[in-house]
Write an enzyme that holds these catalytic residues in place. Structure first.
Site, mmCIF file in Angstrom:
data_model
loop_
_atom_site.group_PDB
_atom_site.id
_atom_site.type_symbol
_atom_site.label_atom_id
_atom_site.label_comp_id
_atom_site.label_asym_id
_atom_site.label_seq_id
_atom_site.Cartn_x
_atom_site.Cartn_y
_atom_site.Cartn_z
ATOM 1 N N CYS A 213 1.607 -2.606 5.034
ATOM 2 C CA CYS A 213 0.850 -1.746 5.049
ATOM 3 C C CYS A 213 -0.276 -1.906 6.232
ATOM 4 O O CYS A 213 -1.225 -1.508 6.103
ATOM 5 C CB CYS A 213 0.166 -2.248 4.223
ATOM 6 S SG CYS A 213 1.245 -1.860 2.483
ATOM 7 N N HIS B 273 -9.794 -2.961 3.442
ATOM 8 C CA HIS B 273 -8.900 -3.078 2.597
ATOM 9 C C HIS B 273 -8.590 -2.216 1.333
ATOM 10 O O HIS B 273 -7.448 -1.231 0.406
ATOM 11 C CB HIS B 273 -7.716 -3.860 3.017
ATOM 12 C CG HIS B 273 -6.266 -3.582 1.718
ATOM 13 N ND1 HIS B 273 -5.556 -2.745 2.694
ATOM 14 C CD2 HIS B 273 -5.302 -3.914 0.986
ATOM 15 C CE1 HIS B 273 -4.098 -2.912 3.068
ATOM 16 N NE2 HIS B 273 -4.307 -3.600 1.840
ATOM 17 N N GLU C 134 -10.104 -10.735 -0.189
ATOM 18 C CA GLU C 134 -11.052 -10.179 1.071
ATOM 19 C C GLU C 134 -12.019 -10.792 0.896
ATOM 20 O O GLU C 134 -12.903 -10.543 1.939
ATOM 21 C CB GLU C 134 -10.654 -8.812 0.906
ATOM 22 C CG GLU C 134 -10.895 -8.086 2.028
ATOM 23 C CD GLU C 134 -10.677 -7.017 1.346
ATOM 24 O OE1 GLU C 134 -11.079 -5.694 2.433
ATOM 25 O OE2 GLU C 134 -9.630 -5.994 0.022
ATOM 26 N N LYS D 219 -10.012 3.475 -0.365
ATOM 27 C CA LYS D 219 -8.736 3.953 -0.859
ATOM 28 C C LYS D 219 -9.297 4.154 -2.373
ATOM 29 O O LYS D 219 -8.359 5.097 -3.054
ATOM 30 C CB LYS D 219 -7.491 2.390 -1.312
ATOM 31 C CG LYS D 219 -6.869 1.995 0.039
ATOM 32 C CD LYS D 219 -6.503 1.134 -0.041
ATOM 33 C CE LYS D 219 -5.728 0.667 0.933
ATOM 34 N NZ LYS D 219 -6.598 -0.192 2.223
ATOM 35 N N HIS E 280 -3.364 4.673 -2.284
ATOM 36 C CA HIS E 280 -3.169 3.375 -0.511
ATOM 37 C C HIS E 280 -1.709 4.280 -0.333
ATOM 38 O O HIS E 280 -0.668 4.282 -0.811
ATOM 39 C CB HIS E 280 -2.734 2.119 -1.459
ATOM 40 C CG HIS E 280 -2.040 1.342 -0.319
ATOM 41 N ND1 HIS E 280 -1.832 1.565 0.478
ATOM 42 C CD2 HIS E 280 -2.866 -0.113 -1.004
ATOM 43 C CE1 HIS E 280 -1.639 0.073 0.895
ATOM 44 N NE2 HIS E 280 -1.982 -0.854 0.496
ATOM 45 N N PHE F 242 2.820 -6.119 2.740
ATOM 46 C CA PHE F 242 3.711 -7.355 2.344
ATOM 47 C C PHE F 242 3.931 -7.850 3.285
ATOM 48 O O PHE F 242 4.179 -7.449 4.152
ATOM 49 C CB PHE F 242 4.355 -6.770 1.428
ATOM 50 C CG PHE F 242 4.000 -6.092 -0.079
ATOM 51 C CD1 PHE F 242 3.102 -6.602 -0.129
ATOM 52 C CD2 PHE F 242 5.225 -5.012 -0.677
ATOM 53 C CE1 PHE F 242 2.653 -6.742 -1.455
ATOM 54 C CE2 PHE F 242 4.553 -4.915 -1.810
ATOM 55 C CZ PHE F 242 3.545 -5.365 -2.737
#
Length: 427
Positions: A174, A314, A325, A346, A351, A410
């Site tokens: 990602c 993010h 975050e 997002k 996403h 990930f």
């Protein structure tokens, strides 16, 4: 304060092309974001009823209306179709076609999942709907090999821009959308190219993807409210909504762009990536690795935390990410973290895995271009642990000279990239 320029070649953005949830094109993308509208809905491309999470942000994409031929539509996976359509827009926007040297032109394509939809479909065919353990590839389409290798997408993009310089693929989950742009910038800074077509694409809204995220409960089960299902930094959030899309950019050496009179959206001033070496899917609450990536990106940009005018987060709408975050911003930006506006797009476009960071990079450049901070949609009940200025619901008009955009992926990947307005002095 910005430090002294180190004399390295500088990289600017001169073209933007977008295929995003909702209508296709950069203009439609920006209008959706600044209006605070959401593109999340019940999945329409297959029957989602067997799954826990049945919502996603889908692109209203008609490949024929987008200018693809019947042959291209049959041959290319949806991911490659998105990439080519976005690239065409970026090239038209930049005006670079026909004036660049092929040897000094390159391509970098990013993706997390590659040709998911076509692979999913073809596996069902060659395995007789999963009944056969030994598959028979004779029943697959002639393009099956292309679906296995994401480099096929980079090849199509290279032919499109007539690139004879460096061409490659970046796949870091990602964070791919940031990492691929950073790698393309490095190639320009290292004098391997003057012009790079770079960006990321993913079209992974498929049964196999939905099943995988269902298994780890990462996606939202808020199926009765698809328009408000993605709620970054909200106390009621319960997972992200899948998305799809692509964003492609023309990146140029700054003097090259100035000589040909190109419009410059922003300069890419710094980047850094780190890994937490902790968990395939988990994040530490302290946010140390993201904070370190931000600090190094600022250092390479010759900037202090106070120089950042907007943070494109993010903001995946999972509790562990949003808190991780928030901690990272506080550690890296200090007291300025409480003053700088932050938002997550997002909340509106879902996403889209490897592609979403490229879409967020586009939003960051457009925020500088238009002096508007896009909002975080669906943020009605702020999480007390996420106590920064997360710009809820409504876009904010203000001058944006610099943007920090960040990503988590990930595998423990953490990336940060900094953009600045073209007139931003580094001396």
């Amino acid at each position: 304060m910005v430090g002294v320029d180190d004399g390295r070649r500088r990289v600017v953005v001169t073209g933007i092309g977008v295929v995003a949830p909702g209508e296709v094109g950069t203009k439609a993308f920006w209008e959706l974001l600044t209006a605070g509208r959401t593109a999340t809905r019940t999945i329409s491309t297959f029957d989602p009823s067997p799954f826990r999470s049945r919502v996603a942000a889908e692109c209203d994409f008609d490949p024929q209306a987008a200018g693809l031929t019947q042959r291209q539509i049959r041959q290319w996976d949806r991911t490659a179709q998105f990439a080519v359509v976005a690239a065409r827009e970026a090239l038209d926007d930049s005006g670079v076609s026909g004036v660049n040297d092929p040897i000094r032109t390159g391509v970098m394509a990013g993706t997390a999942c590659g040709m998911t939809i076509s692979l999913d479909r073809e596996f069902a065919v060659v395995s007789d709907e999963g009944r056969e353990r030994l598959v028979d590839d004779a029943h697959g389409v002639p393009y099956l090999y292309d679906y296995f290798v994401p480099s096929s997408m980079a090849t199509e993009l290279a032919w499109l821009v007539e690139a004879e310089g460096p061409v490659g693929v970046v796949s870091t989950g990602c964070t791919s959308g940031i990492d691929v742009i950073a790698h393309a910038c490095d190639l320009i800074r290292d004098d391997a190219a003057d012009v790079m077509l770079a960006g990321a694409s993913d079209a992974a809204i498929s049964p196999i993807t939905v099943a995988c995220f269902d298994a780890i409960k990462a996606t939202t089960p808020r199926n009765d409210e698809p328009e408000s299902a993605s709620r970054p930094f909200d106390l009621t959030r319960n997972g992200f909504a899948l998305g799809e899309g692509a964003a492609m950019f023309v990146l140029e050496e700054r003097e090259h762009a100035i000589r040909r009179g190109a419009h410059i959206y922003a300069e890419v001033t710094g980047y850094a990536g780190r890994c937490n070496s902790y968990s395939m899917t988990g994040l530490r609450v302290d946010g140390n690795e993201m904070a370190e990536a931000i600090r190094v990106a600022l250092d390479r940009s010759r900037m202090n935390p106070e120089d950042i005018g907007y943070v494109n987060a993010h903001g995946s709408a999972t509790k562990q990410n949003d808190r991780h975050e928030t901690a990272a911003f506080k550690k890296s930006l200090g007291d300025h973290a409480y003053r700088v506006p932050v938002s997550s797009i997002k909340s509106m476009i879902g996403h889209s895995l490897g592609a979403v960071c490229a879409l967020e990079f586009a939003a960051s450049a457009l925020a500088i271009e238009h002096s508007v901070v896009p909002p975080t949609a669906n943020l009605h009940v702020p999480d007390p642990e996420c106590d920064l200025d997360y710009v809820p619901l409504v876009a904010r008009e203000q001058r944006v000279r610099t943007v920090l955009s960040v990503a988590s992926g990930f595998g423990g990947f953490q990336s940060a990239i900094v953009l600045a307005e073209p007139e931003w002095s580094r001396g």
